[in-house]
Design a protein around this motif. Structure first.
Motif: not given
Lengths: 196, 196
Positions: B57-69
Motif C-alpha cells: 500500500r505504501e508503495l502504491a501511494v508512492a507510485a501514484i504520487r510519481h504519476g501525479d508529478q
DNA sequence: CACTAAATAGAACGATCGTTTTAGAGGAGT
DNA sequence: ACTCCTCTAAAACGATCGTTCTATTTAGTG
C-alpha cells in the motif's frame, strides 16, 4: 435450453453474473475472487465452473456485457425524460452523481474497473469493453440526431459525452464528491447547446 | 538524508517507485506483485520492504504520487507550447493519443489503474489519487486564468477538461483507437473557445 | 421404474500472493 | 580494528488464488 429464459425464479447463472458484475465493478478484475463471487451469489463453487467453463475470464466477459446493457438501459431511459438534449445529458450526470453518493462512492462504472488492468492480458475482455463503449456512443448519437443535429456532429458529441461522463464518474468516485460529475454535466450541456 | 537527492546514479528506491508506477499503470494494483516490481526494478525483494516498510500500500501511494508529478509536468509543459488555450488542450489530447498508440495501448493514465479497485479498501491510496486530480485541475485552471478567463469559469472548465481527458484516454485505450482522444480534444477546444 | 443429463457440492492441486524473519555485505566514523 | 547503520539477499510462513477433479443430488424422459 441453453439461454436464460424469463421464468420467475432468478436462475443461478444470472445470480452469478450479477454478483460478478457488482463485485468487479468495485474491486476490479484481479481484486475479485471466484470464491467471493460464488459466496455473494449464493451459489457453490462448482456451479460457477459449470456455467462458465472458461473460468474467470469468461465470467468477466459476461459481467462486462451485463454492465454494458445496464448502463445502456440507464442512458436510453434517462436521455428520453427531457426534451432538450443538452439538459438531458446534464440530468444524466446528476443522476450518476446521486447514485455514486448513495453507494458511498463504491459503485462507479460497471465496465471500467473490470476492464482496466485485465484488458491488456485478455483480448476478449478488451473487446467486450470496447463494444460497450461503442454501443453507448451510438445511443447518445441517436438521441442527438433525433433532436435535429447532423450525423457528423452527433457522432463527435456523443463520443465526447460518453468519454467525459466516464472520466467524471471516476474523478467523482476518487474525490468522494459529486462536483466533478455535476460540473462536467453543466459544461457538456453548454457544449451541446452551442450546436444550434 | 531521507529524501531523494539529485545525485547522478539512479537510486534503488527511485527505481522501485518507477517500476511500481509503470507496472501498476498497466496491470492495476491487484494485478501487480511485489516480486514482479522488484525484478523489473533490478532490486531485490528485501530492498522493497526496506524502503517501503508499509508494504504494497505504501508503495502504491508512492507510485501514484510519481504519476501525479509525471502527468502534472506533462500538462504544464504541453499547455505552455501554444498561445491559444483551446488549441493547447486539443494539442494535449493529440499528444496523449500518440503516446498511447506508441505504447501499443498499454500505458494509460498512471493514476487511474492504480487507484481503481484499491481505493475503496485503502483510504491512503484514494487520497493520493484525489490529490493528483485536484492538482491537475489547478494547473489547467491557472492556465485558463492566465488567458483572461474569470476564476469561476476557469475552475469549471478545468474540472471538465481533466475529467474528459481522463475518460477519453481510457476509452481510447480500450478501443485501441486514437479517435476518442482526438474527438474529445476537438470538442473541448470548442467549449473553451465559447468562453470569449 | 430405470436411465440420463444437468446442476450442486466440496475436497484437493500446484502456484503465487504479501509479509516476516534472519543472515550477510559494504562503508563511515571513532 | 571495531562498531554502527544502511542496504542487500534469500529462506520461510500462512493464506489465498484459479483450476481440476470426483461424488452426490436433482430433474426430466422413455
Amino acid at each position: 435450453m441453453s439461454t436464460a429464459d424469463g421464468s420467475g425464479a432468478t436462475g443461478t447463472r444470472e445470480r452469478i453474473v450479477l454478483a460478478a458484475s457488482r463485485l468487479m465493478q468495485r474491486q476490479g478484475y484481479d481484486g475479485t475472487g471466484i470464491k467471493q463471487i460464488s459466496t455473494e451469489a449464493g451459489a457453490t463453487f462448482g456451479s460457477v465452473y459449470h456455467f462458465f467453463p472458461g473460468g474467470k475470464r469468461e465470467l468477466a466477459v459476461a459481467a462486462i456485457r451485463h454492465g454494458d446493457q445496464e448502463f445502456g438501459d440507464f442512458l436510453r431511459e434517462e436521455l428520453d425524460r427531457v426534451d432538450d438534449p443538452a439538459e438531458a445529458v446534464a440530468a444524466c450526470a446528476r443522476t450518476l452523481a446521486a447514485g455514486l453518493r448513495a453507494s458511498d462512492w463504491t459503485d462507479g462504472c460497471p465496465v471500467t474497473a473490470t476492464a482496466l488492468g485485465s484488458a491488456t492480458r485478455a483480448p476478449e475482455i478488451q473487446q467486450a469493453a470496447a463494444a460497450a463503449f461503442e454501443r453507448w456512443r451510438g445511443l447518445v448519437a441517436e438521441r442527438l440526431r433525433r433532436s435535429g443535429l447532423p450525423d457528423a456532429d452527433a457522432r463527435e458529441l456523443a463520443a465526447t459525452v460518453v468519454s467525459a461522463l466516464e472520466g467524471a464518474e471516476f474523478a467523482a468516485q476518487v474525490s468522494r464528491s459529486e462536483e466533478p460529475l455535476l460540473t462536467t454535466g453543466r459544461q457538456l450541456a453548454r457544449l451541446i447547446s452551442s450546436y444550434r
